[in-house]
Write an enzyme that holds these catalytic residues in place. Structure first.
Site, PDB file in Angstrom:
ATOM      1  CE1 TYR A 143      15.080  -7.192  17.080  1.00 26.85           C
ATOM      2  CE2 TYR A 143      17.635  -7.545  17.820  1.00 26.85           C
ATOM      3  CZ  TYR A 143      16.441  -7.158  17.640  1.00 26.85           C
ATOM      4  OH  TYR A 143      15.902  -9.208  17.668  1.00 26.85           O
ATOM      5  CE  LYS A 193      12.119 -10.557   2.532  1.00 23.15           C
ATOM      6  NZ  LYS A 193      12.091 -12.711   2.513  1.00 23.15           N
ATOM      7  CG  ASP A 225      13.007 -15.320   2.369  1.00 25.53           C
ATOM      8  OD1 ASP A 225      14.403 -14.981   2.101  1.00 25.53           O
ATOM      9  OD2 ASP A 225      12.142 -15.491   1.638  1.00 25.53           O
ATOM     10  CG  ASP A 249      19.100 -11.615  18.565  1.00 33.13           C
ATOM     11  OD1 ASP A 249      18.875 -12.283  19.200  1.00 33.13           O
ATOM     12  OD2 ASP A 249      17.643 -11.108  19.052  1.00 33.13           O
ATOM     13  CG  ASP A 253      19.936 -17.702  19.866  1.00 30.39           C
ATOM     14  OD1 ASP A 253      21.328 -16.963  19.746  1.00 30.39           O
ATOM     15  OD2 ASP A 253      19.051 -17.419  20.312  1.00 30.39           O
TER      16      ASP A 253
END
Ligand code: NAD
Length: 363
Positions: A143, A193, A225, A249, A253
């Protein structure tokens, strides 16, 4: 003790939920013998309307002069993506987090006992309970990396976003996670990852080094994942989950949703020196703004986090959380969490009931 708090009421339901949180602050102050002095700070769409910029000059300095910052929410259709960046509320949010050096975002996902029926997961999973803390790196990664968009000869337009992490950035967020785990159930799950990304391999090697420094905390690596799956299969297995900005992020959620309602979830963003910023995870909910329908609990629980992490007032934090649980256990619901046929109460009444309960529990 006296504490200075910067209040960013913001847009939409922001002023309504912050109003109730201030009532709670004042009630705790009254019963526990603290005083809170408030400095009002304009930020977001309301600042654009007032001074032409969503992040007025001097905002960071004003916040730095306080011990903590409480933010409602910013944004709304009036200040959409057609507006220049300096007038958009999201610009202000990114800027304040960066200027205050808030590199760690803490989002507890707790299934409150009285709300077990709101959990969208299987009954047996909900009954095992959910109480995890998502620790997201907030100021690095993709980001904040370089963005590019360019024309190619044979493939049309191409775009790229760079993800970079330094050992220093990883280590400081990792330490936060291990320290937090020591205050909880002593388990850290680090999400990456590493089977694909170089940044993740560096992330993992720094985390392993830290894990050796904290032998009392159990540690595991989880691929992102797999983590996404485990959060819906068995979220009760997690205590502290630490991860980089973009994975955090998305996963935070997901973790929020398994606890049922957006109106109940607080968050904290903290750095090393500057005041922490405390805010509900929800946005400005323009669809219900000004109607006394907003659930103030997420903002009130953000105050509990402020007590715990900025002021080191653990008993006061417990008091607020117990008052919220007790009001919910009494069956009181705002419209967002009321079941069909249940009578709902308004924002102000919910705030009043929680204040009343704080007084009662403190006796
Ligand atoms: P939102 O969280 O504002 O609303 C999503 C849905 O949840 C809406 O139906 C809303 O009514 C409901 N809701 C949210 N908070 C609630 C509460 N406390 N009580 C009861 N119901 C509640 O998300 P959105 O609609 O995607 O965004 C609206 C605006 O908020 C946008 O401008 C967005 O940019 C902004 N936003 C701001 C923040 C922030 O200030 N940190 C975060 C997210 C979104």
């Amino acid at each position: 003790m006296n504490y200075k708090i910067a209040l960013i009421r913001g847009d939409g339901i922001g002023p309504e939920v912050v109003g109730e949180a201030v009532k709670v602050l004042n009630t705790v102050g009254e019963v526990c013998g603290h005083t809170f002095a408030y400095t009002e700070v304009l930020l977001g769409g309301c600042a654009t309307d007032a001074v032409g910029k969503s992040y007025p000059d001097g905002t960071a300095e004003t916040c730095r002069a306080c011990d903590a910052v409480l933010l409602g929410a910013v944004g709304g259709p009036k200040w959409g993506s057609d507006k220049p960046a300096e007038q958009r509320p999201e610009t202000a949010l990114l800027a304040i987090r960066k200027d205050l050096g808030l590199y760690a975002n803490l989002r507890p996902a707790v299934l409150r006992p009285a709300m077990a029926e709101a959990c969208p997961l299987k009954k047996e999973t909900a009954e095992r309970g959910i109480d995890l803390m998502m620790v997201r790196e907030l100021t690095g990664g993709i980001y904040f990396g370089q963005r590019e968009k360019y024309e190619t000869e044979d493939r049309g337009m191409e775009a790229a976003d760079r993800m970079a992490y330094s050992e220093k950035e990883i280590e400081r967020i990792g330490r936060r996670a291990f320290e937090l785990a020591r205050l909880r159930r002593s388990k850290v799950s680090s999400v990456d990852k590493a089977n694909v990304l170089e940044t993740s391999r560096l992330w993992r090697s720094v985390m392993h080094r830290l894990a050796e420094e904290y032998p009392d905390v159990s540690y595991e690596d989880v691929l992102v994942d797999n983590c996404a799956m485990q959060l819906v299969r068995d979220p009760g297995q997690f205590d502290v989950v630490v991860t980089e900005n973009m994975f955090g992020d998305i996963l935070s959620d997901e973790a929020s949703m398994v606890t049922g309602s957006i109106g109940l979830l607080p968050s904290a963003s903290i750095g090393d020196a500057a005041p922490g910023l405390y805010e509900p995870i929800h946005g400005s909910a323009p669809d219900i703004a000004g109607q006394n329908k907003a659930n103030p609990i997420a903002t009130i629980l953000s105050v509990a986090m402020m007590f715990r992490y900025s002021f080191h007032l653990a008993a006061e934090a417990d008091l607020v959380e117990q008052a919220v649980d007790s009001v919910l256990a009494g069956g009181w619901r705002t419209p967002d969490i009321a079941k069909a046929g249940e009578t709902a109460i308004g924002t102000v009444k919910m705030g009043d009931l929680i204040c009343e309960k704080i007084r009662e529990l403190h006796k």
